[in-house]
Design an enzyme around this catalytic site. Structure first.
Site, PDB file in Angstrom:
ATOM      1  N   HIS A  83       0.834  -1.210   0.000  1.00 23.60           N
ATOM      2  CA  HIS A  83       0.000   0.000   0.000  1.00 23.60           C
ATOM      3  C   HIS A  83       0.867   1.259   0.000  1.00 23.60           C
ATOM      4  O   HIS A  83       0.581   2.219  -0.717  1.00 23.60           O
ATOM      5  CB  HIS A  83      -0.942   0.012   1.201  1.00 23.60           C
ATOM      6  CG  HIS A  83      -1.832  -1.184   1.264  1.00 23.60           C
ATOM      7  ND1 HIS A  83      -2.533  -1.533   2.400  1.00 23.60           N
ATOM      8  CD2 HIS A  83      -2.136  -2.122   0.326  1.00 23.60           C
ATOM      9  CE1 HIS A  83      -3.220  -2.641   2.163  1.00 23.60           C
ATOM     10  NE2 HIS A  83      -2.993  -3.013   0.913  1.00 23.60           N
ATOM     11  N   HIS A 267      -0.699 -11.077  -4.964  1.00 22.77           N
ATOM     12  CA  HIS A 267       0.688 -10.632  -4.842  1.00 22.77           C
ATOM     13  C   HIS A 267       1.668 -11.597  -5.508  1.00 22.77           C
ATOM     14  O   HIS A 267       2.637 -11.176  -6.131  1.00 22.77           O
ATOM     15  CB  HIS A 267       1.048 -10.467  -3.368  1.00 22.77           C
ATOM     16  CG  HIS A 267       0.172  -9.489  -2.649  1.00 22.77           C
ATOM     17  ND1 HIS A 267       0.165  -8.142  -2.953  1.00 22.77           N
ATOM     18  CD2 HIS A 267      -0.732  -9.658  -1.646  1.00 22.77           C
ATOM     19  CE1 HIS A 267      -0.713  -7.529  -2.163  1.00 22.77           C
ATOM     20  NE2 HIS A 267      -1.257  -8.429  -1.378  1.00 22.77           N
TER      21      HIS A 267
END
Length: 297
Positions: A83, A267
């Protein structure tokens, strides 16, 4: 920020504190200006050993279960970087030293918005070095079952992401955007990470999600969103996946000129397509976008 094609760093340090999503540890984090050519580098200030520096680069990614983890040769790691990396990427921060006194970047509210606000407060400084961009020349694709991640040639940074969940709250969602600072700020930055009530116990038994709460994640229970206020976007889930991908791609160390496509990717697949790209030098080239300045502005 100014659109000139030179490297940028912060004008001043930016400091925050919060809880790690998976470790549950309280962490203090400081994002500091860095010299041109530094890239994004994490420093574990809680460790006194000489090698407590972990560059945010593709070859340092060691784990991708529910977050991106980078680890150096001495085994020092930093987790859940995606993030913050997305905010740095979208706001055009090429160089930063990120000091933290724990193993995990604070989750804040589960989105990139707090990091955007933090960077805005610090301000930005243009540097003397011309910015380098990685231009995608040939399609690169990684497929695992029904999951796909691809990097394709394009004349700008574009993204398309698609998810399917067997859950009435999520279902099938798609988002397609030209990724600019403005589109990131308005369309993606505030989209939060999410999870399911029934999975929490299993995650915590595996040593994960110890810091997770309704304050830092969307929590779904069957056909209900448990968070007060509900969702920030009707398709917040796929928007967050796109946010994650921007952060995961920034381990390339420079902006992308190309198109990313993700179908049910996470991911692991994001990192796999980055590594696949780097393993094929003919599939990309490094472009210098601006003439070097004599002095930093």
């Amino acid at each position: 920020m100014l659109p000139e094609h030179h490297e940028h760093t912060l004008a001043l340090p930016a400091i925050c504190a919060g809880i790690g999503l998976h470790t549950g540890q309280h962490v203090r984090l400081s994002i500091r200006p860095a010299a041109a050519g530094t890239g994004v580098v994490f420093v574990r200030t809680d460790l006194n050993q000489n090698d407590n520096v972990v560059p945010a680069r593709a070859d340092y990614v060691t784990q991708t279960r529910l977050g991106t983890v980078i680890t150096n040769a001495s085994g020092v790691s930093v987790s859940t970087i995606e993030h913050l990396m997305a905010a740095l990427s979208a706001l055009g921060v090429d160089n930063a030293i990120i000091e933290l006194d724990g193993p995990e970047v604070p989750i804040m509210d589960g989105s990139a918005q707090p990091f955007v606000q933090l960077l805005d407060q610090a301000g930005f400084r243009r540097q003397s070095t011309a910015q380098r961009v990685i231009e995608i020349l040939k399609p690169i694709e990684v497929i695992e079952g029904d999951k796909r991640a691809a990097l394709l040639p394009a004349d700008r940074f574009e993204m398309r992401f698609e998810i399917d969940f067997d859950n009435p709250v999520i279902g099938h969602q798609e988002v397609e955007l030209v990724i600019t600072e403005e589109s990131f700020r308005t369309e993606l930055a505030s989209a939060r990470t999410f999870g399911f009530v029934e999975g929490v116990e299993a995650l915590r038994a595996a040593g994960l999600a110890r810091g997770g709460s309704l304050d830092n994640a969307i929590v779904i229970d069957g056909d209900k969103v448990l968070n007060d206020g509900g969702l920030r976007f009707v398709d917040e889930f796929v928007r967050h996946k796109a946010l994650d991908a921007i952060g995961d791609l920034y381990v390339l160390g420079m902006p992308i000129q190309g198109r990313f496509e993700g179908i049910r990717a996470g991911h692991g697949l994001n990192n796999a397509v980055v590594r696949a790209l780097l393993s094929q030098p003919e599939a990309y080239r490094i472009v210098v976008r601006g003439e070097a300045l004599e002095e930093a502005v």
